[in-house]
Design a protein around this motif. Structure first.
Motif, mmCIF file in Angstrom:
data_model
loop_
_atom_site.group_PDB
_atom_site.id
_atom_site.type_symbol
_atom_site.label_atom_id
_atom_site.label_comp_id
_atom_site.label_asym_id
_atom_site.label_seq_id
_atom_site.Cartn_x
_atom_site.Cartn_y
_atom_site.Cartn_z
ATOM 1 N N ARG A 16 -1.513 -2.509 4.572
ATOM 2 C CA ARG A 16 -1.483 -3.452 3.696
ATOM 3 C C ARG A 16 -2.835 -4.098 3.577
ATOM 4 O O ARG A 16 -3.166 -4.654 4.614
ATOM 5 C CB ARG A 16 -0.185 -4.126 3.822
ATOM 6 N N LEU A 17 -3.376 -4.321 2.312
ATOM 7 C CA LEU A 17 -4.202 -5.456 2.186
ATOM 8 C C LEU A 17 -3.766 -6.772 2.428
ATOM 9 O O LEU A 17 -2.668 -7.196 1.801
ATOM 10 C CB LEU A 17 -4.919 -4.894 0.884
ATOM 11 N N ALA A 18 -4.525 -7.637 3.173
ATOM 12 C CA ALA A 18 -4.052 -8.817 3.252
ATOM 13 C C ALA A 18 -5.075 -9.672 3.464
ATOM 14 O O ALA A 18 -6.298 -9.641 3.821
ATOM 15 C CB ALA A 18 -3.285 -9.131 5.099
ATOM 16 N N ARG A 19 -5.000 -11.269 2.977
ATOM 17 C CA ARG A 19 -5.934 -12.141 2.784
ATOM 18 C C ARG A 19 -5.928 -12.775 4.332
ATOM 19 O O ARG A 19 -4.925 -13.312 4.790
ATOM 20 C CB ARG A 19 -5.453 -13.107 1.992
ATOM 21 N N VAL A 20 -7.232 -12.868 4.705
ATOM 22 C CA VAL A 20 -7.616 -13.119 6.007
ATOM 23 C C VAL A 20 -8.336 -14.372 6.016
ATOM 24 O O VAL A 20 -9.473 -14.364 5.374
ATOM 25 C CB VAL A 20 -7.918 -12.000 7.073
ATOM 26 N N HIS A 75 1.347 -0.310 -0.200
ATOM 27 C CA HIS A 75 0.713 0.308 0.959
ATOM 28 C C HIS A 75 -0.464 1.262 0.691
ATOM 29 O O HIS A 75 -0.504 1.943 -0.440
ATOM 30 C CB HIS A 75 1.794 0.639 1.951
ATOM 31 N N PHE A 76 -1.389 1.478 1.631
ATOM 32 C CA PHE A 76 -2.192 2.430 1.759
ATOM 33 C C PHE A 76 -1.990 3.173 2.945
ATOM 34 O O PHE A 76 -1.273 2.787 4.073
ATOM 35 C CB PHE A 76 -3.289 1.603 1.968
ATOM 36 N N LEU A 77 -2.350 4.441 3.129
ATOM 37 C CA LEU A 77 -2.133 5.299 4.438
ATOM 38 C C LEU A 77 -3.760 5.787 4.610
ATOM 39 O O LEU A 77 -4.510 5.996 3.736
ATOM 40 C CB LEU A 77 -1.584 6.657 3.656
#
Length: 115
Positions: A16-20, A75-77
């Motif tokens: 998953r893309l997340a803001r960090v 999601h991404f794989l």
């Protein structure tokens, strides 16, 4: 060993893309792995490519995994191998409504996620 288990031959990271937060007080978007699973992978056929990247929003591959994973279209794989490949999840189904296999249709995108 079930027929499904025999078909799950590839390692896939569910991401998953997340803001960090960054050290300078800003933020960046990063892929975070939520699970590593075994999957079957089947190409669905050629799509339109632009600069080696899928140009339309057509699913290019079908992934089959054990049922019960919390996968959404957010999601991404990441398909592991000699050359890693990233896919954006486009659709999810409970195969034959049997609660055994999760079938995911996904679109191949550039490894850095820019499509």
């Amino acid at each position: 060993m079930t027929r499904l288990a025999r078909s799950l031959k590839r390692r896939v990271a569910i991401q998953r893309l997340a803001r960090v937060a960054t050290s300078d007080g800003g933020a960046t978007m990063e892929y975070q792995t939520e699970a590593m699973v075994w999957s079957g992978v089947t190409p669905l056929g050629p799509g339109k490519l632009a600069a080696g990247v899928q140009a339309d929003e057509k699913a290019t591959h079908r992934f089959t995994m054990r049922f019960g994973l919390a996968v959404t279209t957010d999601h991404f794989l990441l398909l592991e191998g000699a050359t890693a490949r990233r896919f954006r999840v486009r659709g999810i189904a409970n195969q034959a409504e049997a609660g055994e296999a999760l079938v995911i249709e996904a679109e191949e995108i550039a490894l850095d996620g820019e499509a």
